[in-house]
Scaffold this motif. Structure first.
Motif, short mmCIF file in Angstrom:
data_model
loop_
_atom_site.label_atom_id
_atom_site.label_comp_id
_atom_site.label_asym_id
_atom_site.label_seq_id
_atom_site.Cartn_x
_atom_site.Cartn_y
_atom_site.Cartn_z
N LEU A 157 0.84 -1.20 0.00
CA LEU A 157 0.00 0.00 0.00
C LEU A 157 0.88 1.25 0.00
CD1 LEU A 157 -2.82 1.32 0.22
CD2 LEU A 157 -2.58 1.16 2.71
N LYS A 158 1.95 1.24 0.76
CA LYS A 158 2.84 2.39 0.80
C LYS A 158 3.47 2.64 -0.57
CE LYS A 158 5.37 5.65 2.80
NZ LYS A 158 6.30 6.01 1.73
N GLU A 159 3.82 1.60 -1.28
CA GLU A 159 4.36 1.77 -2.63
C GLU A 159 3.30 2.32 -3.58
OE1 GLU A 159 7.81 -1.61 -3.13
OE2 GLU A 159 5.74 -2.32 -2.88
N PRO A 162 -5.09 9.61 0.78
CA PRO A 162 -4.89 8.28 1.40
C PRO A 162 -6.06 7.34 1.20
CG PRO A 162 -5.19 10.00 3.07
CD PRO A 162 -5.01 10.69 1.76
N PHE A 163 -7.27 7.87 1.24
CA PHE A 163 -8.46 7.03 1.07
C PHE A 163 -8.59 6.58 -0.39
CE2 PHE A 163 -9.03 9.88 4.62
CZ PHE A 163 -9.36 9.00 5.63
N ILE A 210 -10.81 -6.69 -4.65
CA ILE A 210 -11.83 -6.42 -3.63
C ILE A 210 -12.89 -5.56 -4.29
CG2 ILE A 210 -12.29 -5.39 -1.37
CD1 ILE A 210 -9.38 -6.06 -0.62
N ALA A 211 -13.98 -6.19 -4.72
CA ALA A 211 -14.94 -5.54 -5.62
C ALA A 211 -15.69 -4.40 -4.96
CB ALA A 211 -15.91 -6.58 -6.15
N HIS A 212 -16.06 -4.57 -3.70
CA HIS A 212 -16.89 -3.58 -3.03
C HIS A 212 -16.09 -2.89 -1.94
CE1 HIS A 212 -20.19 -5.12 -5.32
NE2 HIS A 212 -20.00 -6.34 -4.83
N PRO A 213 -16.21 -1.58 -1.83
CA PRO A 213 -15.43 -0.85 -0.83
C PRO A 213 -15.67 -1.36 0.58
CG PRO A 213 -16.42 0.67 -2.40
CD PRO A 213 -17.02 -0.67 -2.68
N ARG A 214 -14.57 -1.55 1.28
CA ARG A 214 -14.68 -1.92 2.69
C ARG A 214 -15.18 -0.73 3.50
NH1 ARG A 214 -9.33 -3.58 4.86
NH2 ARG A 214 -8.30 -2.56 3.11
N ILE A 215 -15.83 -1.01 4.61
CA ILE A 215 -16.40 0.05 5.43
C ILE A 215 -15.29 0.80 6.16
CG2 ILE A 215 -17.91 0.57 7.39
CD1 ILE A 215 -19.56 -1.89 6.62
N TRP A 216 -15.30 2.12 5.99
CA TRP A 216 -14.38 2.96 6.74
C TRP A 216 -14.94 3.18 8.15
CZ3 TRP A 216 -9.67 3.69 5.14
CH2 TRP A 216 -9.39 3.63 3.77
N MET A 240 -4.94 2.76 8.62
CA MET A 240 -4.48 2.98 7.25
C MET A 240 -3.46 4.10 7.19
SD MET A 240 -5.06 5.41 4.63
CE MET A 240 -6.67 6.10 4.97
N TRP A 241 -3.74 5.19 7.88
CA TRP A 241 -2.85 6.36 7.84
C TRP A 241 -1.51 6.04 8.46
CZ3 TRP A 241 -2.00 10.22 5.05
CH2 TRP A 241 -1.42 11.39 5.48
#
Length: 316
Positions: free
Chosen positions: A257-259, A283-284, A296-302, A310-311
């Motif tokens: 993710l960082k890359e 970031p989002f 991952i087809a559907h967005p995961r819940i934030w 994540m941050w």
């Protein structure tokens, strides 16, 4: 976490504009903050997007009262995000309208989204203590619904997934003007954290096919004239495609993710770094693009907890 989200330090009040985009049609804009739309019919008024709190919604009402004393009968919510819907109670409308899918998302993730957005961007929740709770629609529809404000017809349509799964637009045929929600932005970053990168372009194509004369976008200035409308649509497309392509290349080779974050910054900073809420969205956007590219087809819940995790990952 190593440092705060960019939006947590954004406390500068924005200048409000109230722009006529067609006869009896207005865009309430505020330098990249969430926009609202106003549709004045024969006997009543429809509002598109309710703002994040009743106190902020009252700023829209003040603008409405500067041009008409007709009652507000309908509030249309283009999607479920807290900054768009939680001010709805201020309008005292007879109907609050969403798509079926958007209502389902309120049920599935509305409270989590509220908690998450409040943590990320506190300035947008001025007067948050006045929010009575989650906003639920009185009326929903699947693909298309027509509302008549006297003789004025308003077509509400789900043209496809983009900013969220349940996005809708409002089209006023007599002036050929569209209110697009966050499917289209103008010199403001698209928030893609709950988006569908693979579908967004097709949905933009469907909006473009209406060949409208004006758009009230989700954020940024009102778009008056087909040249400005088309430029905004294509700029939105470039933003979405540039974000996804960079993250997808990293995901395809098994990168982190960082890359992906570094790759998106390299691709997007030169073109979009001066856009409103760019640093807030980035970031989002990267996290969702990276997920979608990995299947991952559907967005995961934030949630407020996932936001921080994540941050911290991106800052490591």
């Amino acid at each position: 976490m190593a440092k705060a989200f960019a939006s947590q330090g954004d406390m500068t009040e924005k200048k409000i504009s109230f722009t006529e985009v067609g006869e009896g049609l207005y865009a309430f804009t505020a330098e990249g903050d969430p926009n609202s739309g106003v549709i004045i019919g024969d006997d009543s008024v429809m509002i598109v997007e309710a703002q994040a709190t009743p106190r902020l919604a009252n700023k829209v009402i003040d603008c409405v009262r500067s041009v008409t004393d007709k009652p507000i009968s309908h509030v249309v919510l283009t999607h479920y995000h807290a900054v768009r819907v939680l001010g709805a109670s201020a309008f005292n409308a007879n109907q609050i309208i969403m798509s079926d899918t958007a209502r389902g998302m309120v049920a599935e993730r509305g409270q989590e989204d509220w908690d998450s957005e409040f943590q990320r961007f506190p300035r947008l929740f001025e007067g948050h203590e006045s929010i009575p709770g989650l906003t639920w629609p009185t009326t929903t529809f699947n693909d298309k619904m027509t509302v008549y404000l006297g003789n004025r017809r308003v077509d509400l349509m789900h043209l496809g997934r983009a900013h969220t799964a349940g996005d809708i637009v409002a089209h006023v045929p007599d002036q050929n003007v569209m209110f697009t929600g966050d499917i289209v932005e103008y010199h403001s970053a698209c928030y893609c954290g709950d988006g569908y990168f693979g579908d967004w372009g097709t949905t933009l194509d469907r909006i473009k096919a209406f060949d409208v004369d004006a758009i009230a976008p989700g954020r940024g200035d009102a778009l008056v004239g087909q040249e400005m409308v088309n430029a905004a649509i294509e700029n939105t497309r470039d933003f979405v495609d540039s974000t996804y392509a960079a993250a997808a290349r990293v995901a395809a080779r098994g990168g982190s993710l960082k890359e992906a974050w570094d790759a998106v910054r390299e691709a997007c900073d030169p073109k979009f770094a001066d856009y409103a809420i760019y640093e807030h969205c980035l970031p989002f956007n990267v996290a969702r693009a990276y997920d979608e590219a990995r299947g991952i087809a559907h967005p995961r819940i934030w949630t407020d907890k996932r936001d921080v995790e994540m941050w911290e990952d991106l800052q490591s």
